[in-house]
Write an enzyme that holds these catalytic residues in place. Structure first.
Site, PDB file in Angstrom:
ATOM      1  N   GLU A  89      -5.325  -3.138   1.074  1.00 13.61           N
ATOM      2  CA  GLU A  89      -4.957  -4.497   0.670  1.00 13.61           C
ATOM      3  C   GLU A  89      -5.709  -4.917  -0.590  1.00 13.61           C
ATOM      4  O   GLU A  89      -5.145  -5.591  -1.469  1.00 13.61           O
ATOM      5  CB  GLU A  89      -5.247  -5.470   1.808  1.00 13.61           C
ATOM      6  CG  GLU A  89      -4.633  -6.842   1.620  1.00 13.61           C
ATOM      7  CD  GLU A  89      -4.607  -7.636   2.920  1.00 13.61           C
ATOM      8  OE1 GLU A  89      -3.553  -7.693   3.569  1.00 13.61           O
ATOM      9  OE2 GLU A  89      -5.666  -8.191   3.280  1.00 13.61           O
ATOM     10  N   GLU A 101      -4.110  -3.238  -3.552  1.00 17.06           N
ATOM     11  CA  GLU A 101      -2.864  -3.939  -3.861  1.00 17.06           C
ATOM     12  C   GLU A 101      -3.154  -5.259  -4.565  1.00 17.06           C
ATOM     13  O   GLU A 101      -2.491  -5.618  -5.549  1.00 17.06           O
ATOM     14  CB  GLU A 101      -2.082  -4.177  -2.562  1.00 17.06           C
ATOM     15  CG  GLU A 101      -0.759  -4.892  -2.751  1.00 17.06           C
ATOM     16  CD  GLU A 101      -0.057  -5.168  -1.425  1.00 17.06           C
ATOM     17  OE1 GLU A 101       1.161  -5.440  -1.439  1.00 17.06           O
ATOM     18  OE2 GLU A 101      -0.731  -5.119  -0.370  1.00 17.06           O
ATOM     19  N   CYS A 150      -2.020  -9.401   8.244  1.00 17.91           N
ATOM     20  CA  CYS A 150      -2.614  -8.855   9.469  1.00 17.91           C
ATOM     21  C   CYS A 150      -2.114  -9.551  10.724  1.00 17.91           C
ATOM     22  O   CYS A 150      -2.110  -8.963  11.802  1.00 17.91           O
ATOM     23  CB  CYS A 150      -4.141  -8.982   9.418  1.00 17.91           C
ATOM     24  SG  CYS A 150      -4.902  -8.043   8.101  1.00 17.91           S
ATOM     25  N   SER A 169       1.296  -9.281   1.533  1.00 18.11           N
ATOM     26  CA  SER A 169       0.827  -7.912   1.347  1.00 18.11           C
ATOM     27  C   SER A 169       1.762  -6.953   2.071  1.00 18.11           C
ATOM     28  O   SER A 169       2.227  -7.239   3.171  1.00 18.11           O
ATOM     29  CB  SER A 169      -0.594  -7.763   1.898  1.00 18.11           C
ATOM     30  OG  SER A 169      -0.966  -6.402   1.951  1.00 18.11           O
ATOM     31  N   LYS A 201       0.841  -9.393  19.057  1.00 14.32           N
ATOM     32  CA  LYS A 201       0.704  -7.954  18.801  1.00 14.32           C
ATOM     33  C   LYS A 201       1.671  -7.139  19.662  1.00 14.32           C
ATOM     34  O   LYS A 201       2.072  -6.044  19.284  1.00 14.32           O
ATOM     35  CB  LYS A 201      -0.741  -7.514  19.057  1.00 14.32           C
ATOM     36  CG  LYS A 201      -1.735  -7.978  18.010  1.00 14.32           C
ATOM     37  CD  LYS A 201      -1.484  -7.306  16.668  1.00 14.32           C
ATOM     38  CE  LYS A 201      -2.469  -7.748  15.616  1.00 14.32           C
ATOM     39  NZ  LYS A 201      -2.172  -7.136  14.296  1.00 14.32           N
ATOM     40  N   GLU A 206       4.743  -7.212  17.657  1.00 15.29           N
ATOM     41  CA  GLU A 206       4.578  -6.386  16.458  1.00 15.29           C
ATOM     42  C   GLU A 206       4.777  -4.905  16.762  1.00 15.29           C
ATOM     43  O   GLU A 206       5.454  -4.187  16.012  1.00 15.29           O
ATOM     44  CB  GLU A 206       3.189  -6.607  15.866  1.00 15.29           C
ATOM     45  CG  GLU A 206       2.924  -5.788  14.610  1.00 15.29           C
ATOM     46  CD  GLU A 206       1.502  -5.951  14.107  1.00 15.29           C
ATOM     47  OE1 GLU A 206       1.328  -6.408  12.968  1.00 15.29           O
ATOM     48  OE2 GLU A 206       0.563  -5.615  14.867  1.00 15.29           O
ATOM     49  N   GLU A 224      10.405  -1.088  12.411  1.00 13.46           N
ATOM     50  CA  GLU A 224       9.820  -0.365  11.283  1.00 13.46           C
ATOM     51  C   GLU A 224       8.546   0.383  11.659  1.00 13.46           C
ATOM     52  O   GLU A 224       8.053   1.202  10.873  1.00 13.46           O
ATOM     53  CB  GLU A 224       9.537  -1.311  10.111  1.00 13.46           C
ATOM     54  CG  GLU A 224       8.713  -2.522  10.445  1.00 13.46           C
ATOM     55  CD  GLU A 224       9.533  -3.753  10.775  1.00 13.46           C
ATOM     56  OE1 GLU A 224       9.218  -4.835  10.263  1.00 13.46           O
ATOM     57  OE2 GLU A 224      10.488  -3.628  11.557  1.00 13.46           O
ATOM     58  N   CYS A 238      -8.773 -14.467  15.415  1.00  9.08           N
ATOM     59  CA  CYS A 238      -8.424 -13.639  16.572  1.00  9.08           C
ATOM     60  C   CYS A 238      -9.357 -13.850  17.757  1.00  9.08           C
ATOM     61  O   CYS A 238      -8.968 -13.587  18.902  1.00  9.08           O
ATOM     62  CB  CYS A 238      -8.429 -12.164  16.182  1.00  9.08           C
ATOM     63  SG  CYS A 238      -7.279 -11.764  14.850  1.00  9.08           S
TER      64      CYS A 238
END
Length: 672
Positions: free
Chosen positions: A280, A283, A300, A320, A359, A362, A367, A504
């Site tokens: 990251e 980038e 994230c 990102s 999560k 996710e 993908e 988190c």
């Protein structure tokens, strides 16, 4: 001294400080007054009435909604107050499905706790309970309306903290329920699966979706090699399920418990967080040097990503492209562990222990699969892992600490602080400071991005480069920042977003805490863990350097690294429904659909819809046209969008829509 103000609570003289209400003062002096609908992060609701107190000259009032005043004389525990609380609680229990022994919230249920505390032994009111279907459609949450007591906590959290509004009160009077829009299931509305509703729900009406049986089955399958990763925030919260203080770092005991449960390998998601920092940051520095697609938003948090896909598709290019640490770990593990552990990929079972319900969603995204295998097979929350440890009869507090497995068990302090709001920004700054100056940096603390302000802004100079950062937690605050960026009011370079207030450490999958300072204690635990490690910068992780050399193309940002560690995001429908009926479809010759989703609405689509309805009525075209409002054509950046039969007209206005409608009518007339 003269400007101090005092009141009296249960015969005690108490100073009034900066409290918003009487309840806060009462709790400050050590009286845990019962509450059910009160949360310090939410608006004052006053629905449960359990926090009633008696004030001389005022009578009985709710303490949560009463402003402290000098000279008040307050009683909190009279006979009348105790009886009133019992009646209020019995009324709540009367319509509650009392399957406590099989409820996943048992032991952490506020309703159960208060019933025991107030000595409720029977419910004299008639049972009006009528079973309602349980909604298990979400990959992250279970919604059981049978256990709902209409406290409204979930509704307020979804709207006031996240600004999503996926659930609300429906119907009136005795028929009132809490439900997603249009009485749909959670998976069919704009829910981002953050679990904020489950975090504040005092009963078992909304809970994380338990998937422990899948993991038990894998652990008992001799063909499977089961590896697990533990997120940074788990180590400062898991101990609370076994009587330890919030913030106590329990990494070693956690590893020992996982080994006893039967996991073959125990790794640290902080390793993948270090990996995320390198990708990251690379980038970000590239974008900054080119002045392109700034600000860079972190990616994230999966709830934030889904929120952006639904509400801000025009900003997806600013996210990102990096996968989250969980998914980076999964893809790297799929590539390296089969050879390292001498196991076939199909026999490698990867489990994540996460503080976050999103999560789970996710890990199921299309993908994040490799050759038909999910990169992460199952995601368990901290709560689920705690229940597994208890089910196995393991004495967690008495365990001898064990070490994480290498190489993906090694981490730096930068990876550990990912679990707290501001941690990602600080980790990136620790990398950028050396990358931009070309010099080793010994000072690694960036206190400018620490704290619990809703939106924290700072400008940091690194060499001759100025970086303007924003750290945001809570999606309502993310919405504010996104709107400012849209309007050009701010020029950030880097924006960190976490959906859960505090980061988190306060995820919906974490243990429910009765400690009012649990967030701060958990945050402190991660910062202490960072200080206790020898390395504090992700680029210094030696095992990460080997990983790049062996499996990731040699350096951050390489072609191989992009294939394994990066992804793309796309516009996502907010409501899974084709349309809202306005006309009569059976009689219609031509189908007209006007998108009224957020992006198109802001660009004037509702005016187009109204103008077209008026035009159809004025021209007496009801027998020829069926007009419908729809939610999304997935062209949000080109709105307003109107579809006439199979043709989509983007950047439409009323005149253009009416013109295309007349063309369609003419074509139909010519055919007939």
């Amino acid at each position: 001294m003269a400007d101090k103000k005092y009141l009296t609570i249960d015969n005690r003289r108490v100073e009034i400080k900066n409290e918003r209400n009487l309840l806060e003062i009462i709790r400050r002096i050590g009286i845990d007054l019962p509450t059910f609908c009160y949360h310090s992060e939410l608006s004052i609701y006053g629905a449960c009435r359990l926090c009633v107190v008696e004030i001389e000259g005022m009578g009985i009032v709710t303490s949560c909604s009463t402003t402290p005043q000098e000279g008040m004389v307050v009683s909190t525990n009279t006979n009348e107050l105790r009886e009133m609380r019992k009646v209020y609680l019995k009324l709540l229990l009367a319509n509650h499905h009392q399957t406590c022994t099989t409820c996943s919230k048992s032991g952490a249920c506020r309703l159960q706790d208060l019933s025991n505390r107030l000595g409720i032994r029977e419910i004299p009111f008639s049972d009006e309970y009528k079973p309602k279907p349980i909604d298990s459609s979400s990959p992250s949450l279970i919604r059981d309306p049978n256990k709902c007591v209409l406290c409204g906590d979930c509704v307020r959290a979804c709207e006031e903290i996240q600004s999503v509004g996926a659930i609300d009160f429906v119907n009136r009077g005795a028929d009132t329920i809490v439900s997603p829009a249009f009485l749909k299931n959670l998976d069919a509305v704009e829910c981002v699966y953050c679990g904020m509703c489950a975090g504040v729900c005092p009963t078992g009406s909304i809970t994380p979706k338990f998937e422990t049986e899948k993991v038990w089955n894998a652990l008992n399958d001799k063909k499977k090699t089961v590896a697990v990763q533990i997120a940074p925030a788990i180590r400062v919260a898991i101990g609370e399920m076994f009587g330890l203080e919030p913030g106590e770092v329990s990494t070693g005991r956690l590893v020992a418990a996982l080994k006893l449960l039967g996991f073959d390998q125990v790794y640290d998601t902080s390793f993948a967080a270090d990996l995320t920092v390198l990708e990251e940051s690379t980038e970000f520095i590239e974008r900054k040097s080119k002045g392109e697609k700034l600000p860079l938003f972190t990616s994230c948090c999966p709830a934030w990503v889904k929120f952006a896909e639904q509400f801000y598709p025009d900003l997806l290019g600013n996210l990102s492209s990096c996968r989250s640490p969980q998914q980076m770990f999964g893809s790297v593990a799929r590539k390296t562990l089969p050879e390292e552990l001498s196991v076939n990929n199909e026999d490698l079972y990867l489990v994540s222990i996460m503080p976050c319900t999103a999560k789970k969603f996710e890990a199921q995204r299309g993908e994040f699969q490799t050759e038909g295998h999910r990169d992460v097979d199952v995601v368990l929350t901290t709560q689920e892992l705690g229940m597994m440890i208890k089910e196995a009869g393991i004495d967690f507090t008495g365990l001898t600490p064990e070490s994480l497995d290498m190489p993906m068990g090694f981490k730096t302090g930068a990876g550990v602080i990912f679990g707290v709001t501001g941690g990602v920004s600080e980790a990136v700054l620790r990398f950028a400071a050396e990358k931009l100056t070309g010099k080793k940096v010994s000072e690694t603390d960036y206190n400018q991005v620490r704290g619990n302000d809703d939106i924290r802004e700072t400008e940091i100079e690194i060499g001759d480069v100025k970086l303007k950062l924003a750290v945001v937690h809570g999606l309502k605050n993310a919405r504010k920042v996104a709107e400012m960026i849209r309007s050009g009011e701010c020029d950030y370079d880097f924006v960190e977003v976490m959906s859960c207030p505090g980061g988190c450490i306060a995820g919906a999958g974490q243990p429910v805490s009765k400690d009012y300072n649990y967030k701060q204690k958990r945050q402190n635990g991660l910062y202490v863990s960072d200080k206790g490690l020898q390395l504090h910068k992700s680029q210094d992780n030696p095992y990460l350097q080997s990983c790049y050399a062996d499996a990731l193309g040699g350096e951050p940002g390489s072609h191989t690294a992009h294939e394994l560690l990066h992804t793309k995001y796309k516009t996502r429908r907010r409501i899974q429904s084709d349309h809202i009926e306005i006309g009569t479809e059976d009689e219609a010759k031509i189908s007209v659909n006007v998108c009224v989703g957020t992006s198109c609405h802001l660009r004037g689509s509702r005016k187009i819809l109204q103008d077209m309805m008026n035009y159809i009525h004025q021209k007496d075209l009801e027998d020829k046209v069926n007009i419908q409002a729809t939610f999304c054509f997935e062209k949000c950046d080109k709105g307003p969008n109107v579809r006439i039969d199979d043709k989509i007209i983007s950047k439409c206005d009323s005149a253009k829509a009416i013109e295309e409608l007349n063309n369609a009518i003419a074509e139909v007339s010519a055919k007939n």
